[in-house]
Motif scaffolding. Sequence first.
Motif, PDB file in Angstrom:
ATOM      1  N   LEU A  76      -2.694  -7.765   5.517  1.00 25.27           N
ATOM      2  CA  LEU A  76      -4.106  -7.759   5.879  1.00 25.27           C
ATOM      3  C   LEU A  76      -4.821  -6.524   5.360  1.00 25.27           C
ATOM      4  CD1 LEU A  76      -3.908  -8.961   9.600  1.00 25.27           C
ATOM      5  CD2 LEU A  76      -4.669 -10.282   7.621  1.00 25.27           C
ATOM      6  N   SER A  77      -4.079  -5.421   5.206  1.00 24.12           N
ATOM      7  CA  SER A  77      -4.692  -4.150   4.822  1.00 24.12           C
ATOM      8  C   SER A  77      -3.757  -3.383   3.886  1.00 24.12           C
ATOM      9  CB  SER A  77      -5.006  -3.320   6.076  1.00 24.12           C
ATOM     10  OG  SER A  77      -5.592  -2.091   5.737  1.00 24.12           O
ATOM     11  N   PRO A  78      -3.823  -3.660   2.591  1.00 19.77           N
ATOM     12  CA  PRO A  78      -2.974  -2.929   1.640  1.00 19.77           C
ATOM     13  C   PRO A  78      -3.276  -1.441   1.684  1.00 19.77           C
ATOM     14  CG  PRO A  78      -4.031  -4.824   0.595  1.00 19.77           C
ATOM     15  CD  PRO A  78      -4.672  -4.655   1.927  1.00 19.77           C
ATOM     16  N   HIS A  79      -2.256  -0.621   1.411  1.00 19.54           N
ATOM     17  CA  HIS A  79      -2.492   0.817   1.435  1.00 19.54           C
ATOM     18  C   HIS A  79      -3.363   1.217   0.245  1.00 19.54           C
ATOM     19  CE1 HIS A  79      -1.915   5.138   1.385  1.00 19.54           C
ATOM     20  NE2 HIS A  79      -1.517   5.033   2.642  1.00 19.54           N
ATOM     21  N   PRO A  80      -4.372   2.073   0.460  1.00 19.64           N
ATOM     22  CA  PRO A  80      -5.314   2.438  -0.617  1.00 19.64           C
ATOM     23  C   PRO A  80      -4.647   3.044  -1.843  1.00 19.64           C
ATOM     24  CG  PRO A  80      -6.159   3.167   1.521  1.00 19.64           C
ATOM     25  CD  PRO A  80      -4.761   2.674   1.757  1.00 19.64           C
ATOM     26  N   LEU A  81      -3.590   3.838  -1.659  1.00 16.00           N
ATOM     27  CA  LEU A  81      -2.957   4.473  -2.818  1.00 16.00           C
ATOM     28  C   LEU A  81      -2.183   3.463  -3.658  1.00 16.00           C
ATOM     29  CD1 LEU A  81      -1.736   7.899  -1.381  1.00 16.00           C
ATOM     30  CD2 LEU A  81      -3.818   7.384  -2.663  1.00 16.00           C
ATOM     31  N   PHE A  82      -1.536   2.496  -3.009  1.00 15.58           N
ATOM     32  CA  PHE A  82      -0.853   1.443  -3.772  1.00 15.58           C
ATOM     33  C   PHE A  82      -1.877   0.584  -4.509  1.00 15.58           C
ATOM     34  CE2 PHE A  82       2.799   2.533  -1.179  1.00 15.58           C
ATOM     35  CZ  PHE A  82       3.859   2.297  -2.036  1.00 15.58           C
ATOM     36  N   SER A  83      -3.006   0.314  -3.867  1.00 16.41           N
ATOM     37  CA  SER A  83      -4.067  -0.459  -4.526  1.00 16.41           C
ATOM     38  C   SER A  83      -4.618   0.291  -5.730  1.00 16.41           C
ATOM     39  CB  SER A  83      -5.191  -0.756  -3.528  1.00 16.41           C
ATOM     40  OG  SER A  83      -4.745  -1.596  -2.481  1.00 16.41           O
ATOM     41  N   SER A  84      -4.841   1.604  -5.573  1.00 16.08           N
ATOM     42  CA  SER A  84      -5.347   2.421  -6.670  1.00 16.08           C
ATOM     43  C   SER A  84      -4.341   2.476  -7.814  1.00 16.08           C
ATOM     44  CB  SER A  84      -5.650   3.829  -6.149  1.00 16.08           C
ATOM     45  OG  SER A  84      -6.091   4.671  -7.184  1.00 16.08           O
ATOM     46  N   PHE A  85      -3.060   2.596  -7.478  1.00 17.02           N
ATOM     47  CA  PHE A  85      -1.980   2.638  -8.469  1.00 17.02           C
ATOM     48  C   PHE A  85      -1.971   1.375  -9.318  1.00 17.02           C
ATOM     49  CE2 PHE A  85       2.566   1.272  -8.974  1.00 17.02           C
ATOM     50  CZ  PHE A  85       2.933   2.147  -9.996  1.00 17.02           C
ATOM     51  N   ILE A  86      -2.007   0.218  -8.670  1.00 13.79           N
ATOM     52  CA  ILE A  86      -1.942  -1.043  -9.405  1.00 13.79           C
ATOM     53  C   ILE A  86      -3.240  -1.310 -10.157  1.00 13.79           C
ATOM     54  CG2 ILE A  86      -1.780  -3.553  -9.114  1.00 13.79           C
ATOM     55  CD1 ILE A  86       0.307  -3.011  -6.939  1.00 13.79           C
ATOM     56  N   LYS A  87      -4.363  -0.944  -9.558  1.00 13.68           N
ATOM     57  CA  LYS A  87      -5.654  -1.141 -10.237  1.00 13.68           C
ATOM     58  C   LYS A  87      -5.710  -0.323 -11.529  1.00 13.68           C
ATOM     59  CE  LYS A  87     -10.629  -1.243  -9.395  1.00 13.68           C
ATOM     60  NZ  LYS A  87     -10.977  -0.643 -10.700  1.00 13.68           N
TER      61      LYS A  87
END
Length: 518
Positions: A501-512
């Motif tokens: 429901l709420s991906p961690h922001p740093l993992f999202s930034s990493f993949i983005k």
Amino acid sequence: MTKFIFVTGGVISSLGKGVTSASVALLLKSMGYRVSIKKLDPYLNTDCGMMSPYQHGEVFITGDGGEVDMDFGHYERFTGNKSSKQDSITSGKVYKELFKNEAEGLYLGKTIQVVPHVTQIIKERVEAHTENLDILICEIGGTVGDIEALPYIEAARQIGYEKGVENVAYIHLTLLPFVKSAGEFKKKPTQHSVKELRSLGIQPTVLICRSESEVERDVLKKIAMSTSILEESVVLAPDLDSIYKIPMEYSRSNVVSQILKHLKLNSEERLPDLSRLEEFLFKMQNYKHTITIGLVGKYSALKDSYRSVLEAIVHAATHLSCKVYIKWLDLSEGCSFDNIDGFIIPGGFGNRGIQEKMMAIKFCRENNITCFCICLGMQLMVLEVANNVLGIDAVSSEFSDSGTFVVAPVDDENPLPKMKIGEHECIINPNSIAGSAYNKKTVMERHRHRYEINLEYEGLFSEIFLISGRAPCSNIEIIELRGHKWFLGTQFHPEFNSSFLSPHPLFSSFIKNILDKN
């Protein structure tokens, strides 16, 4: 009155009791019930802190500093609830309390026995802090028939007897194997597993049969007949390609409705709202991008050693309509870095594989490859730059007795350095990758480490690293490599704060960042 659901397993371990408990909790919570989960582990360790990752998988860290079973990761990721170390009940904790009670004279000279004294402590710990719950789910570790699990099975039976049949339900998972030489599924392991549980005084409310594939309904009917379980309460749980499909499978097979019916709770008045899970699964099946991430682990032989990291990758990637392929890198075997879009250097303890991890870090630094270093990974990120860029004989006091201790104990006054564990505040530098990812001034993140960057040498790195996160006491929490598009390290473990429901922001930034580069 709080209702109780006990989840047991038979035949073999690793049938998925943890994911089943988490899935049932998700469905109940989606119907508006206040639900929580506890884990009853028969091992004599007080917690998982000293257990080998090869044998036990990862140690999950709760916000209040508990070192608990990896199943708690599933509990939190599915429900969004935050677990406590009090939710982990082990035989080590139970017997520790037992001996303390004896030393304080609480048993008045009586002979101390498993029944009633051990079972009484288990029951008290199960029922503690349940006042504001509608339903508590208790997963019992191991399999029915294990000697060490018997006190927990007996405690579960006693709770059913004391609370009344309409207030306690039992879910039992068994194996339904397919024997190729016979060309059929074999029912006997399930029948004997239920027979063993019934001999201990517990009749399953719902029987979940795990199998590798679909099974004809007639097989389940015969199991229902032979085990005296309602036909509609014997359900099949075939292998699926994602654990996030399991709640949907249980919803279709009416697992929860059968439990609620038994507990005298009207399921027809509360329909589960699974829209956000359905949206997540839709994105998972209809991805637009694919990437490959290299994971440089110390315990790659057992993937569960990095379960939370793997799930955090799935959460972030799915929300970005991306499918991730993991390439496990054991550098001691001379594997290749070719065709990898980004690297994760996760945590660990001890010096085995340290040089190989720093080889991967150097490769990413020199070739502008997206790299995410976590806990030990961040410490090695600093050591690699110190040795290969600054020419310093830099070491960690975890691995060496001499040299420039760029990485030092959290507390060097004790023979065994103090561990920083649990949730702690981190102040974010807004002008950084971390600042853009979090978009917050402060965050709370979970730690588990005895060593950290030595602030005495901070000045040496000021032109190489940007410090983008600090603890209130100024200790370094996040660093970024200057001049690199995305090269970031965290002293904490962000993977423990990620959910579908709420991906961690740093993992999202990493993949983005990887997707943007592609």
